[in-house]
Write a protein that holds these residues in place. Structure first.
Motif, PDB file in Angstrom:
ATOM      1  N   THR A 124       0.879  -1.165   0.000  1.00 22.14           N
ATOM      2  CA  THR A 124       0.000   0.000   0.000  1.00 22.14           C
ATOM      3  C   THR A 124       0.919   1.218   0.000  1.00 22.14           C
ATOM      4  O   THR A 124       1.919   1.220   0.713  1.00 22.14           O
ATOM      5  CB  THR A 124      -0.877   0.031   1.274  1.00 22.14           C
ATOM      6  OG1 THR A 124      -1.473  -1.247   1.451  1.00 22.14           O
ATOM      7  CG2 THR A 124      -1.963   1.081   1.166  1.00 22.14           C
ATOM      8  N   VAL A 125       0.589   2.205  -0.819  1.00 20.38           N
ATOM      9  CA  VAL A 125       1.436   3.397  -0.886  1.00 20.38           C
ATOM     10  C   VAL A 125       0.586   4.634  -0.622  1.00 20.38           C
ATOM     11  O   VAL A 125      -0.644   4.577  -0.636  1.00 20.38           O
ATOM     12  CB  VAL A 125       2.162   3.527  -2.247  1.00 20.38           C
ATOM     13  CG1 VAL A 125       3.165   2.418  -2.440  1.00 20.38           C
ATOM     14  CG2 VAL A 125       1.161   3.548  -3.391  1.00 20.38           C
ATOM     15  N   LYS A 126       1.285   5.734  -0.382  1.00 24.71           N
ATOM     16  CA  LYS A 126       0.590   6.967  -0.015  1.00 24.71           C
ATOM     17  C   LYS A 126      -0.433   7.380  -1.075  1.00 24.71           C
ATOM     18  O   LYS A 126      -1.517   7.865  -0.740  1.00 24.71           O
ATOM     19  CB  LYS A 126       1.624   8.076   0.199  1.00 24.71           C
ATOM     20  CG  LYS A 126       1.104   9.186   1.066  1.00 24.71           C
ATOM     21  CD  LYS A 126       2.219  10.081   1.569  1.00 24.71           C
ATOM     22  CE  LYS A 126       1.739  10.814   2.816  1.00 24.71           C
ATOM     23  NZ  LYS A 126       2.809  11.387   3.602  1.00 24.71           N
ATOM     24  N   THR A 127      -0.071   7.183  -2.342  1.00 27.80           N
ATOM     25  CA  THR A 127      -1.014   7.617  -3.387  1.00 27.80           C
ATOM     26  C   THR A 127      -2.306   6.797  -3.347  1.00 27.80           C
ATOM     27  O   THR A 127      -3.353   7.297  -3.757  1.00 27.80           O
ATOM     28  CB  THR A 127      -0.381   7.510  -4.797  1.00 27.80           C
ATOM     29  OG1 THR A 127       0.241   6.234  -4.901  1.00 27.80           O
ATOM     30  CG2 THR A 127       0.618   8.596  -5.040  1.00 27.80           C
ATOM     31  N   ASP A 128      -2.264   5.561  -2.814  1.00 26.30           N
ATOM     32  CA  ASP A 128      -3.516   4.804  -2.652  1.00 26.30           C
ATOM     33  C   ASP A 128      -4.464   5.569  -1.735  1.00 26.30           C
ATOM     34  O   ASP A 128      -5.666   5.643  -1.977  1.00 26.30           O
ATOM     35  CB  ASP A 128      -3.250   3.417  -2.036  1.00 26.30           C
ATOM     36  CG  ASP A 128      -2.454   2.511  -2.970  1.00 26.30           C
ATOM     37  OD1 ASP A 128      -2.599   2.658  -4.195  1.00 26.30           O
ATOM     38  OD2 ASP A 128      -1.697   1.657  -2.469  1.00 26.30           O
ATOM     39  N   LEU A 129      -3.885   6.123  -0.659  1.00 25.21           N
ATOM     40  CA  LEU A 129      -4.716   6.858   0.297  1.00 25.21           C
ATOM     41  C   LEU A 129      -5.270   8.137  -0.337  1.00 25.21           C
ATOM     42  O   LEU A 129      -6.388   8.544  -0.061  1.00 25.21           O
ATOM     43  CB  LEU A 129      -3.912   7.183   1.549  1.00 25.21           C
ATOM     44  CG  LEU A 129      -3.547   5.948   2.382  1.00 25.21           C
ATOM     45  CD1 LEU A 129      -2.194   6.077   3.016  1.00 25.21           C
ATOM     46  CD2 LEU A 129      -4.599   5.715   3.445  1.00 25.21           C
ATOM     47  N   ARG A 130      -4.459   8.753  -1.207  1.00 21.65           N
ATOM     48  CA  ARG A 130      -4.932   9.961  -1.909  1.00 21.65           C
ATOM     49  C   ARG A 130      -5.992   9.593  -2.936  1.00 21.65           C
ATOM     50  O   ARG A 130      -7.012  10.265  -3.061  1.00 21.65           O
ATOM     51  CB  ARG A 130      -3.775  10.646  -2.632  1.00 21.65           C
ATOM     52  CG  ARG A 130      -2.800  11.298  -1.713  1.00 21.65           C
ATOM     53  CD  ARG A 130      -2.363  12.678  -2.207  1.00 21.65           C
ATOM     54  NE  ARG A 130      -1.583  13.303  -1.161  1.00 21.65           N
ATOM     55  CZ  ARG A 130      -0.267  13.127  -1.006  1.00 21.65           C
ATOM     56  NH1 ARG A 130       0.412  12.393  -1.866  1.00 21.65           N
ATOM     57  NH2 ARG A 130       0.371  13.712  -0.017  1.00 21.65           N
ATOM     58  N   ASP A 131      -5.739   8.481  -3.667  1.00 22.56           N
ATOM     59  CA  ASP A 131      -6.668   8.084  -4.730  1.00 22.56           C
ATOM     60  C   ASP A 131      -8.052   7.740  -4.170  1.00 22.56           C
ATOM     61  O   ASP A 131      -9.043   7.885  -4.860  1.00 22.56           O
ATOM     62  CB  ASP A 131      -6.117   6.875  -5.501  1.00 22.56           C
ATOM     63  CG  ASP A 131      -4.874   7.229  -6.300  1.00 22.56           C
ATOM     64  OD1 ASP A 131      -4.594   8.439  -6.443  1.00 22.56           O
ATOM     65  OD2 ASP A 131      -4.171   6.310  -6.762  1.00 22.56           O
ATOM     66  N   TYR A 132      -8.081   7.225  -2.940  1.00 19.79           N
ATOM     67  CA  TYR A 132      -9.365   6.838  -2.345  1.00 19.79           C
ATOM     68  C   TYR A 132      -9.845   7.887  -1.342  1.00 19.79           C
ATOM     69  O   TYR A 132     -10.624   7.579  -0.449  1.00 19.79           O
ATOM     70  CB  TYR A 132      -9.251   5.439  -1.718  1.00 19.79           C
ATOM     71  CG  TYR A 132      -9.115   4.367  -2.772  1.00 19.79           C
ATOM     72  CD1 TYR A 132     -10.260   3.803  -3.361  1.00 19.79           C
ATOM     73  CD2 TYR A 132      -7.867   3.958  -3.226  1.00 19.79           C
ATOM     74  CE1 TYR A 132     -10.132   2.849  -4.355  1.00 19.79           C
ATOM     75  CE2 TYR A 132      -7.735   3.008  -4.224  1.00 19.79           C
ATOM     76  CZ  TYR A 132      -8.875   2.463  -4.781  1.00 19.79           C
ATOM     77  OH  TYR A 132      -8.753   1.521  -5.772  1.00 19.79           O
ATOM     78  N   TYR A 133      -9.363   9.108  -1.493  1.00 14.49           N
ATOM     79  CA  TYR A 133      -9.759  10.217  -0.625  1.00 14.49           C
ATOM     80  C   TYR A 133     -11.266  10.418  -0.704  1.00 14.49           C
ATOM     81  O   TYR A 133     -11.816  10.330  -1.796  1.00 14.49           O
ATOM     82  CB  TYR A 133      -9.042  11.493  -1.094  1.00 14.49           C
ATOM     83  CG  TYR A 133      -9.468  12.760  -0.399  1.00 14.49           C
ATOM     84  CD1 TYR A 133      -8.865  13.138   0.797  1.00 14.49           C
ATOM     85  CD2 TYR A 133     -10.470  13.564  -0.932  1.00 14.49           C
ATOM     86  CE1 TYR A 133      -9.253  14.308   1.443  1.00 14.49           C
ATOM     87  CE2 TYR A 133     -10.864  14.729  -0.285  1.00 14.49           C
ATOM     88  CZ  TYR A 133     -10.248  15.085   0.902  1.00 14.49           C
ATOM     89  OH  TYR A 133     -10.631  16.231   1.531  1.00 14.49           O
TER      90      TYR A 133
END
Ligand SMILES: [Zn+2]
Length: 383
Positions: free
Chosen positions: A18-27
């Motif tokens: 899991t990477v930071k952009t996953d968290l951004r993408d599912y904001y």
């Protein structure tokens, strides 16, 4: 991947990162593993660009986080009767409330001053005789200087005995300055908003790495380029899997932080594993003319040179080649000292292998930070 695919600890490495952009993408809440009505609170990371990352907690998550923070305080020696001046920012940032919960968990008295208002911080440190300081290390280094400017005698006027410093990497030299100035014992704390917040790791009195709570976090180190799992003891990027988190149980979360896992047991007797102090975040690493440099390494060099101040700024620019410039504060009568300038440049060259343009500036010139320090200005065009 199916739950049956995981039969042993080794199988964990089959799970994708899991990477930071996953968290951004599912904001904001696309990665929730529980229905929204079970959420007890939300926090968000300070996003430097665009949307922040939202992190969610169930009641159980909050109780667990409080317990982890309580243990963190306990390891550092904070007890009932201590007065904790909590100078981390309260609000969406996890620092303020995370340390607040920790103080409550050990039965200490917490003073929620939050960040900033330095004169008032110093006044309360003295008047309340606070025994524990919790804040970013760069702010504590600033308080070393500010307390003298405001006319305090730090060891006589204040009663600080423990410091809990985290949220950014800091050097052994910064530790020495804080300890020499205030007579306290400085502990490095590690955490990330995505993994509850602070309370992931803490230095015990051995101060030989940080204990990471093994009942909550499974730690791996990987090669940041290939993603391959590294043997314990090898330096690489830290990857965490959370074992009990309910609302957002991140699996194999890539932290971008570089460290290594110690295999030996700690002399303190605790059996929770240890990681080395974080040298830097792989995102913060500067590549200057092909040489890897962490801002903390430059801090290390500067703080070893007598007469150089605590405050510095690193500027990277590009003409034809990359240029590293360092502005560092010094007392007024030293600003034009060619010997001091040469010493600073020679030390940077000797330790980092880079010719830096050092500029000595008078004390009080550079901007002060009240939260995380912004030490680096990179003027190079983005590729
Ligand atoms: Zn230990």
């Amino acid at each position: 991947m199916k739950p049956e695919s995981i039969r042993s600890l080794e199988d964990v490495s089959k799970i994708p990162f899991t990477v930071k952009t996953d968290l951004r993408d599912y904001y904001p809440l696309g990665l929730l593993a529980v229905p929204q009505h079970r959420l007890y609170c939300l926090h968000a990371s300070s996003g430097t660009t665009g949307k922040p990352i939202v992190v969610a907690y169930t009641r159980g998550d909050l109780d667990r986080w409080t317990r982890l923070m309580g243990r963190t305080f306990d390891v550092a020696g904070v007890r009932k009767g201590d007065i904790v001046q909590n100078m981390y920012g309260y609000g969406l940032f996890t620092g303020g409330l995370g340390f607040h919960y920790g103080a409550r968990a050990v039965g200490a008295t917490v003073v929620p001053t939050s960040v900033g208002n330095t004169k008032r911080q110093l006044m309360l440190l003295k008047d309340l005789q606070s025994t524990v300081a919790a804040c970013t290390p760069s702010y504590m280094v600033y308080l070393c200087e500010a307390s003298r400017v405001e006319g305090y005698n730090p060891k006589r006027d204040f009663a600080l005995r423990i410091g809990l410093f985290g949220a950014e990497p800091w050097s052994e030299e910064a530790r020495k300055r804080m300890e020499d100035t205030f007579g306290l014992r400085a502990h490095d704390c590690y955490g990330l908003s995505e993994l509850y917040g602070p309370g992931v790791g803490i230095e015990c009195d051995q101060r030989n790495g940080l204990h990471v709570w093994g009942d909550e976090f499974l730690v791996e180190t990987i090669d940041p380029d290939s993603g391959e799992v590294l043997e314990p003891g090898t330096e690489g990027e830290l990857v965490f899997t959370m074992l009990s988190r309910e609302a957002m149980p991140l699996l194999r979360y890539r932290t971008r932080d570089l460290s290594r896992v110690f295999e030996q047991e700690c002399a303190c007797g605790r059996c929770h594993g240890r990681i080395q102090r974080i040298k830097g975040r792989s995102d913060d690493m500067l590549i200057v003319g092909g040489v890897n440099v962490f801002p903390s390494q430059i801090e290390h060099v500067l703080m070893n040179v007598p007469d150089l101040g605590d405050q510095y700024q690193i500027i990277v620019s590009r003409e034809q080649l990359d240029r590293l410039s360092v502005k560092v504060e010094t007392p007024k009568n030293k600003v034009n000292d060619p010997g001091l300038l040469k010493k600073a440049q020679d030390e940077i060259l000797a330790v980092l292998g880079i010719n830096a343009d050092v500029e000595l500036v008078e004390e009080g010139t550079l901007p002060r930070s009240e939260g995380k320090a912004r030490r680096v200005i990179d003027l190079r065009p983005k590729e």
